[in-house]
Design a protein around this motif. Sequence first.
Motif, PDB file in Angstrom:
ATOM      1  N   TYR A 102       0.830  -1.213   0.000  1.00  0.00           N
ATOM      2  CA  TYR A 102       0.000   0.000   0.000  1.00  0.00           C
ATOM      3  C   TYR A 102       0.869   1.270   0.000  1.00  0.00           C
ATOM      4  CZ  TYR A 102      -4.000  -3.023   0.839  1.00  0.00           C
ATOM      5  OH  TYR A 102      -4.980  -3.982   0.714  1.00  0.00           O
ATOM      6  N   ARG A 103       1.966   1.215  -0.718  1.00  0.00           N
ATOM      7  CA  ARG A 103       2.869   2.369  -0.808  1.00  0.00           C
ATOM      8  C   ARG A 103       2.108   3.618  -1.281  1.00  0.00           C
ATOM      9  NH1 ARG A 103       7.536   2.498   1.264  1.00  0.00           N
ATOM     10  NH2 ARG A 103       8.103   0.496   0.298  1.00  0.00           N
ATOM     11  N   ASN A 104       2.256   4.690  -0.521  1.00  0.00           N
ATOM     12  CA  ASN A 104       1.577   5.969  -0.809  1.00  0.00           C
ATOM     13  C   ASN A 104       0.051   5.846  -0.835  1.00  0.00           C
ATOM     14  OD1 ASN A 104       4.080   7.189  -0.965  1.00  0.00           O
ATOM     15  ND2 ASN A 104       4.222   6.962  -3.181  1.00  0.00           N
ATOM     16  N   ARG A 105      -0.447   4.794  -0.155  1.00  0.00           N
ATOM     17  CA  ARG A 105      -1.902   4.640   0.008  1.00  0.00           C
ATOM     18  C   ARG A 105      -2.232   4.378   1.481  1.00  0.00           C
ATOM     19  NH1 ARG A 105      -4.730   0.440  -3.092  1.00  0.00           N
ATOM     20  NH2 ARG A 105      -2.818  -0.804  -3.182  1.00  0.00           N
ATOM     21  N   MET A 106      -1.274   4.709   2.353  1.00  0.00           N
ATOM     22  CA  MET A 106      -1.462   4.538   3.798  1.00  0.00           C
ATOM     23  C   MET A 106      -0.960   5.806   4.476  1.00  0.00           C
ATOM     24  SD  MET A 106       0.068   1.571   6.343  1.00  0.00           S
ATOM     25  CE  MET A 106      -0.130   0.348   5.070  1.00  0.00           C
ATOM     26  N   ILE A 107      -1.835   6.432   5.295  1.00  0.00           N
ATOM     27  CA  ILE A 107      -1.440   7.670   5.970  1.00  0.00           C
ATOM     28  C   ILE A 107      -1.582   7.533   7.477  1.00  0.00           C
ATOM     29  CG2 ILE A 107      -2.047   9.082   3.955  1.00  0.00           C
ATOM     30  CD1 ILE A 107      -4.573  10.002   5.458  1.00  0.00           C
ATOM     31  N   ASN A 108      -0.840   8.394   8.179  1.00  0.00           N
ATOM     32  CA  ASN A 108      -0.842   8.392   9.639  1.00  0.00           C
ATOM     33  C   ASN A 108      -0.990   9.824  10.135  1.00  0.00           C
ATOM     34  OD1 ASN A 108      -0.342   7.253  12.336  1.00  0.00           O
ATOM     35  ND2 ASN A 108       1.617   8.332  12.228  1.00  0.00           N
ATOM     36  N   ILE A 109      -1.649   9.980  11.286  1.00  0.00           N
ATOM     37  CA  ILE A 109      -1.711  11.286  11.943  1.00  0.00           C
ATOM     38  C   ILE A 109      -0.809  11.226  13.172  1.00  0.00           C
ATOM     39  CG2 ILE A 109      -3.833  10.600  13.179  1.00  0.00           C
ATOM     40  CD1 ILE A 109      -3.262  14.204  12.129  1.00  0.00           C
ATOM     41  N   HIS A 110       0.086  12.210  13.290  1.00  0.00           N
ATOM     42  CA  HIS A 110       1.011  12.249  14.431  1.00  0.00           C
ATOM     43  C   HIS A 110       0.873  13.595  15.140  1.00  0.00           C
ATOM     44  CE1 HIS A 110       4.500  11.210  16.855  1.00  0.00           C
ATOM     45  NE2 HIS A 110       4.939  12.434  16.654  1.00  0.00           N
ATOM     46  N   PRO A 111       0.805  13.593  16.492  1.00  0.00           N
ATOM     47  CA  PRO A 111       0.526  14.822  17.226  1.00  0.00           C
ATOM     48  C   PRO A 111       1.744  15.715  17.490  1.00  0.00           C
ATOM     49  CG  PRO A 111       0.607  13.009  18.759  1.00  0.00           C
ATOM     50  CD  PRO A 111       0.818  12.421  17.389  1.00  0.00           C
ATOM     51  N   SER A 112       2.546  15.948  16.451  1.00  0.00           N
ATOM     52  CA  SER A 112       3.626  16.932  16.556  1.00  0.00           C
ATOM     53  C   SER A 112       3.944  17.443  15.157  1.00  0.00           C
ATOM     54  CB  SER A 112       4.890  16.318  17.172  1.00  0.00           C
ATOM     55  OG  SER A 112       5.609  15.555  16.212  1.00  0.00           O
ATOM     56  N   LEU A 113       4.757  18.482  15.113  1.00  0.00           N
ATOM     57  CA  LEU A 113       5.227  18.992  13.826  1.00  0.00           C
ATOM     58  C   LEU A 113       6.501  18.233  13.476  1.00  0.00           C
ATOM     59  CD1 LEU A 113       4.647  22.815  14.393  1.00  0.00           C
ATOM     60  CD2 LEU A 113       3.263  21.272  12.991  1.00  0.00           C
ATOM     61  N   ILE A 114       6.336  17.117  12.761  1.00  0.00           N
ATOM     62  CA  ILE A 114       7.485  16.298  12.360  1.00  0.00           C
ATOM     63  C   ILE A 114       8.471  17.186  11.599  1.00  0.00           C
ATOM     64  CG2 ILE A 114       8.125  14.404  10.797  1.00  0.00           C
ATOM     65  CD1 ILE A 114       5.499  13.036  11.553  1.00  0.00           C
ATOM     66  N   PRO A 115       9.795  17.111  11.866  1.00  0.00           N
ATOM     67  CA  PRO A 115      10.503  16.047  12.579  1.00  0.00           C
ATOM     68  C   PRO A 115      10.674  16.236  14.083  1.00  0.00           C
ATOM     69  CG  PRO A 115      12.081  17.482  11.526  1.00  0.00           C
ATOM     70  CD  PRO A 115      10.722  18.015  11.177  1.00  0.00           C
ATOM     71  N   ALA A 116       9.981  17.182  14.696  1.00  0.00           N
ATOM     72  CA  ALA A 116      10.089  17.345  16.149  1.00  0.00           C
ATOM     73  C   ALA A 116       9.223  16.307  16.863  1.00  0.00           C
ATOM     74  CB  ALA A 116       9.637  18.748  16.552  1.00  0.00           C
ATOM     75  N   PHE A 117       9.727  15.788  17.979  1.00  0.00           N
ATOM     76  CA  PHE A 117       8.953  14.916  18.867  1.00  0.00           C
ATOM     77  C   PHE A 117       8.254  13.780  18.117  1.00  0.00           C
ATOM     78  CE2 PHE A 117       8.931  19.295  20.572  1.00  0.00           C
ATOM     79  CZ  PHE A 117       9.794  19.081  21.636  1.00  0.00           C
ATOM     80  N   CYS A 118       9.037  13.031  17.380  1.00  0.00           N
ATOM     81  CA  CYS A 118       8.480  11.889  16.646  1.00  0.00           C
ATOM     82  C   CYS A 118       9.479  10.742  16.670  1.00  0.00           C
ATOM     83  CB  CYS A 118       8.147  12.281  15.198  1.00  0.00           C
ATOM     84  SG  CYS A 118       9.585  12.642  14.179  1.00  0.00           S
TER      85      CYS A 118
END
Length: 208
Positions: A102-118
């Motif tokens: 599923y390359r480029n067909r799978m997304i994630n939500i992360h609670p920071s402004l990447i690349p900080a705190f990830c």
Amino acid sequence: MLNVVVLVSGGGTNLQAIIDAVDSGEITNTKIAGVISNNKNAYALERAEKHGIPNQCISPKDYKSREIFNQEFMKAVDVMQPDLIVLAGFLVVIPAEMIAKYRNRMINIHPSLIPAFCGTGFYGLKVHEKALERGVKVVGATVHFVDEGTDTGPIILQKAVEVEQGDTPEVLQRRVMEQAEWRILPRAIDLIANGKVKVEGHRVTIES
């Protein structure tokens, strides 16, 4: 019509944001095909049930090995024929084979402004605890494509949220959800559903 499968481990607030946005027409050309959780007690499954969305629990605890779990997990996802897989607080390592499929067909939500705190170990309240410890003035959320790393895939959307005097990790977590996560995740899905997101290498461009 974009067929979306949502993977979630807990309460499902981001799932609810997606459901609400589909219902209101904020997300267009999209159907939630199913919800899968690794936690049978996840409130997210109840949210799906209330909206007539097919849902099931597939937990690594129920299988003798991680390999068997990965096979059954992928089978369950494949049966739903997703055009897009959304990780909305899913605390299970995604099998490499599934990431490739599923390359480029799978997304994630992360609670920071990447690349900080990830990266490894940064999830849930821990992200906000570390941000407050560091004394940053701005936090936020990021929607990104999933690759083989942890929070390293191409970034689709980001939204900043200001840290306020007296914030606790819990208060900050809630504000990041309300002001960032629940806004940019539905927006990203709508953009993808309407063919406006293009990935070139590690960069994402969004057509107006």
